[in-house]
Enzyme design. Structure first.
Site, short mmCIF file in Angstrom:
data_model
loop_
_atom_site.label_atom_id
_atom_site.label_comp_id
_atom_site.label_asym_id
_atom_site.label_seq_id
_atom_site.Cartn_x
_atom_site.Cartn_y
_atom_site.Cartn_z
N GLY A 1 0.78 -1.22 -0.20
CA GLY A 1 0.04 0.05 -0.10
C GLY A 1 0.88 1.28 -0.13
N PRO A 2 0.13 2.36 -0.13
CG PRO A 2 -1.12 3.91 -0.30
CD PRO A 2 -1.32 2.75 -0.05
N PRO A 3 2.99 4.58 0.97
CG PRO A 3 4.42 6.49 0.22
CD PRO A 3 3.25 5.63 -0.20
N GLY A 4 3.07 5.17 4.41
CA GLY A 4 2.79 5.98 5.47
C GLY A 4 1.21 5.35 6.06
N GLY B 1 0.64 2.45 7.59
CA GLY B 1 0.50 1.65 8.93
C GLY B 1 1.14 0.27 8.22
CE LYS B 2 3.67 0.18 3.09
NZ LYS B 2 3.00 1.58 3.05
CG HIS C 1 -10.99 28.39 -13.86
ND1 HIS C 1 -10.48 28.61 -14.95
CD2 HIS C 1 -11.19 27.35 -13.26
CE1 HIS C 1 -10.04 26.91 -15.34
NE2 HIS C 1 -10.45 26.56 -14.13
CD GLU C 2 -11.32 26.38 -9.37
OE1 GLU C 2 -12.22 25.55 -9.46
OE2 GLU C 2 -10.31 26.69 -9.70
P1 ATP Z 1 6.24 3.27 4.93
O1 ATP Z 1 5.63 2.70 3.79
O2 ATP Z 1 6.59 4.71 4.53
O3 ATP Z 1 7.46 2.77 5.47
P2 ATP Z 1 4.39 2.33 6.55
O4 ATP Z 1 3.07 2.12 5.73
O5 ATP Z 1 5.16 1.18 7.07
O6 ATP Z 1 4.92 3.55 5.79
P3 ATP Z 1 4.04 3.17 9.34
O7 ATP Z 1 5.55 3.39 9.34
O8 ATP Z 1 3.68 1.91 9.96
O9 ATP Z 1 3.72 3.18 7.72
O10 ATP Z 1 3.27 4.19 10.05
C1 ATP Z 1 3.83 5.58 10.19
C2 ATP Z 1 2.97 6.05 11.55
O11 ATP Z 1 1.69 6.32 11.04
C3 ATP Z 1 2.99 5.01 12.41
O12 ATP Z 1 3.71 5.16 13.55
C4 ATP Z 1 1.41 5.57 13.20
O13 ATP Z 1 1.66 6.40 14.46
C5 ATP Z 1 0.97 6.39 12.12
N1 ATP Z 1 -0.33 5.56 11.49
C6 ATP Z 1 -0.48 4.94 10.37
N2 ATP Z 1 -1.55 4.21 10.02
C7 ATP Z 1 -2.27 4.11 11.36
C8 ATP Z 1 -3.38 3.50 11.81
N3 ATP Z 1 -4.23 2.83 10.91
N4 ATP Z 1 -3.97 3.79 13.21
C9 ATP Z 1 -3.07 4.45 13.84
N5 ATP Z 1 -1.80 5.42 13.54
C10 ATP Z 1 -1.44 5.12 12.29
#
Ligand code: ATP
Length: 701
Positions: free
Chosen positions: A299-302, A304-305, A528-529
């Site tokens: 899935g995309p960055p950040g 929560g993987k 425009h908008e």
């Molecule tokens: P990357 O692909 O950039 O490595 P990732 O998908 O592994 O990112 P994480 O590092 O697991 O993402 O998530 C980053 C932070 O975002 C976590 O430490 C958490 O605090 C917050 N976060 C992400 N998803 C959730 C969620 N579903 N619930 C609570 N916090 C979340």
């Protein structure tokens, strides 16, 4: 069959030698048999174990008259002394030379430090010792070798190939654990009998000697009602450096993603929990063979993987090692397979363990063509698979690979028994965002009101603002927003008050660098908008408008009209596409109507409209009478004739002009609404549906 053993079934006392004998009888017997058949034997085990394994073997060999010569770098009585000042390695090589060139008779020559002698050098080359050693080892085929190596060190293939018989001794086999715990120690681990299977889960990667040491150091009362503290003592002692025991609760600490959680629980966690309740070893083994050992979280960055991997580890009481794919790759270039082996060794020693390979695709990407994958990547993938194949079924070691796109991975990784389980963790939807915000609201004590929560959920449906924005909000962004709110509250000394909706807006906008428009520019952008919005209001097949903005807070765009999520996401109709083209002209046509002049601001709208019209003609059968319903999409294998291409272009222009004219007509009829909407936008900068509803009621309708 019960797994529980009565105290009386356990040994009263146990020496370290007896423990090694009891832990590895099968492995030691195999080595003994091979040596009796005069096959050179290589034993792979941790350094601290090798003298004990050797002693056990030697005792058996001695019993039938075979003698051994142990070359550990010290002077040996029946070999000529090494040259003055020779170090450990030089002495060993000197002794090996003497042996292969002299007579050793039936004696078995033991090399307890083969790894030190033969450690390969970085980049796949051979160290000077290995270069000296290899010819010596092959010089005299009469010599029967018994070598020991630590699993953390690889051996160059020519040395490994000398040994047709190889044995790996790692951790403790589960069915031997009952022979390694004394009555006194079992008393510290609970009451009502000793369950070796329950203990195994926490110490599977610890070898017999370390296990004896850990058990010997257990403190606490006898027969405790709760075994957890004693298990925790053992567990902490099994952890090596770079591994952590995470504390992430899958339900409390991860917001949203119900289906992802359900799948993880159903496919892994519940099965393992069910296994813990079983007492029939055959049933347990059957379950173990079904649990996926490798998983892809994509899935995309950040999103929560990594957090999910930690939550999974927490539920299993497992340690986590996080390895960055790109970092591993850069090390790999110089240092061969050692890095990856070391990662796996550490994790296995601390089992149960989860190894997370972040950005797995950085070295395990799909090989689309020859040139895109280097030899380095290929050997990393192979090594990864070799290591994964090396686990025993009962060892609880899981490998999680994270990537942004599952399809970017080498398909070899995705076969059953490898990374057979792919879990998609997309950008959070509204419900997920609410739950994630709630997690961080609670953690940071923001006291968000219901309206503030609604506002935050709504605003984060938009793209992330700012120059680096332009993506959807991920969990990471939502956490950042909550932290921003918390800092704001601290600065403004409002920690006790609830967080309200306007706070959310302020937190999002506080440090945004918004473009400063002149009055005239603002008039153009607002017209425009408003043009997009008014034309959209007359197009019945589009989703309702959620928000109109001329604040310039989304990376690059001075203004935008945001529509709510369509009711049907997967079925897109012809009429919707025609309406979309029509509204895309709304900005341009409004400018033309009001100023009799157009700005460059509609370039991307026109481009977008043209793309849709092209798809309509080329893919969706809107070819008119001349082209008919056919797939005209450009395809290298079926070239389109010049004549057909010309007709396609004519048909595209026809569609575009029809929609542009329709748009113009709408705006001409709705001119008062257009002007009213524009003026309201200039006044408020941002309008949600409620804010302009009075206009559509009075002016429009
Ligand atoms: P990357 O692909 O950039 O490595 P990732 O998908 O592994 O990112 P994480 O590092 O697991 O993402 O998530 C980053 C932070 O975002 C976590 O430490 C958490 O605090 C917050 N976060 C992400 N998803 C959730 C969620 N579903 N619930 C609570 N916090 C979340």
């Amino acid at each position: 069959m019960s797994r529980l053993l009565a105290e009386s079934e356990l040994p009263v006392e146990l020496s370290t030698f007896a423990a090694v004998d009891a832990a590895y009888p099968v492995e030691i017997a195999k080595c003994y048999e091979a040596l009796k058949r005069r096959l050179p034997v290589l034993i792979e085990c941790e350094k601290e174990l090798s003298p004990y394994v050797y002693k056990s073997l030697r005792d058996r060999l001695k019993a039938d008259g075979t003698r051994c010569l142990y070359l550990d770098g010290r002077a040996a009585a029946d070999l000529p002394p090494p040259p003055q000042g020779a170090g450990l390695v030089a002495t060993m090589i000197h002794q090996i030379r003497e042996i292969v060139r002299g007579a050793v008779g039936e004696r078995i020559v033991v090399l307890p430090h083969l790894d030190i002698l033969g450690t390969s050098m970085g980049g796949g080359g051979l160290g000077s010792e290995a270069r000296e050693l290899i010819p010596l080892l092959y010089e005299n085929p009469e010599v029967l070798w018994l070598g020991f190596k630590d699993p953390a060190f690889p051996l160059p293939p020519p040395i490994e190939n000398l040994f047709p018989a190889r044995e790996q001794i790692f951790g403790v086999p589960r069915d031997r654990l009952r022979y390694l715990v004394t009555q006194r120690e079992a008393r510290k681990l609970g009451r009502g009998g000793f369950d070796p299977y329950a203990l195994y889960k926490h110490v599977s990667g610890v070898n017999a000697i370390r296990l004896r040491r850990l058990l010997g150091s257990l403190t606490g009362e006898d027969y405790p009602a709760d075994a957890a503290p004693a298990i925790a003592q053992l567990r902490t002692a099994t952890l090596t450096t770079d591994v952590e025991l995470p504390q992430v609760d899958i339900d409390k600490d991860i917001g949203g993603y119900g289906p992802v959680k359900d799948r993880l629980k159903a496919e892994i966690l519940q099965i393992l929990a069910a296994k813990d309740q079983l007492s029939d070893p055959a049933a347990i083994t059957r379950i173990e063979s079904l649990i996926p050992r490798g998983m892809i979280f994509w899935g995309p960055p950040g999103t929560g993987k990594t957090l999910f991997a930690k939550a999974m580890a927490t539920s299993l009481g497992a340690a986590v090692t996080i390895v960055s794919g790109p970092e591993l790759k850069s090390k790999w270039v110089g240092e061969s397979e050692e890095n990856l082996r070391a990662v796996f060794m550490k994790a296995r020693k601390s089992a149960p363990a989860v190894i997370v390979f972040d950005e797995l695709d950085s070295f395990a990407g799909a090989r689309t063509n020859q040139s895109s994958s280097s030899g380095v990547e290929h050997s990393m993938v192979n090594q990864l698979l070799t290591e994964m194949d090396g686990f025993r079924k009962e060892e609880l070691v899981f490998v999680v690979g994270t990537t942004n796109f599952a399809e970017s991975l080498d398909p070899a990784l995705l076969r059953p028994g490898r990374f057979e389980f792919a879990l998609h963790i997309p950008y959070p939807n509204g419900e997920d965002r609410r739950a994630i915000l709630a997690v961080h609201d609670k953690r940071l004590g923001l006291k968000m009101t219901d309206e503030a929560m609604d506002a935050a959920v709504k605003r984060t449906e938009e793209l992330v603002p700012g120059p680096s924005g332009g993506t959807h909000y991920s969990g990471d962004h939502l956490q950042a927003l909550c932290r921003q709110l918390a800092r704001m509250r601290m600065r403004e000394n409002t920690n006790e008050a609830p967080t309200v909706a306007t706070d959310v807006d302020r937190a999002i906008e506080q440090y945004l660098e918004m473009p400063k428009l002149t009055k005239h520019e603002e008039l153009v952008v607002a017209t425009h908008e408003a043009g997009h919005a008014v034309s959209a209001l007359s197009c019945k097949h589009l989703s309702p408008i959620d928000r109109i903005s001329i604040r310039g807070d989304i990376g690059g765009a001075l203004g935008y009209v945001k529509y709510s999520d369509p009711a049907h996401r997967y079925v897109v109709t012809y009429s919707q596409l025609r309406d979309t083209i029509c509204t895309l002209y709304g900005g341009r046509e409004a400018e033309a109507l009001v100023f009799n002049e157009i700005s460059t601001g509609s370039a991307s709208d026109v481009e977008h409209a043209t793309r849709i019209a092209r798809s309509l003609v080329e893919n969706y059968g809107d070819g008119g009478t001349e082209l008919g319903v056919a797939m005209w999409e450009h395809d290298r294998n079926t070239p389109i004739s010049e004549a057909a291409r010309a007709k396609i272009d004519t048909q595209i222009v026809k569609i575009l002009e029809t929609e542009r004219t329709r748009c113009r007509e709408i705006l001409e009829t709705q001119r008062p609404l257009l002007i009213a909407m524009r003026d309201l936008l200039i006044e408020k900068k941002v309008l949600d549906r409620k804010a302009f509803s009075h206009l559509t009621e009075t002016t429009h309708g």
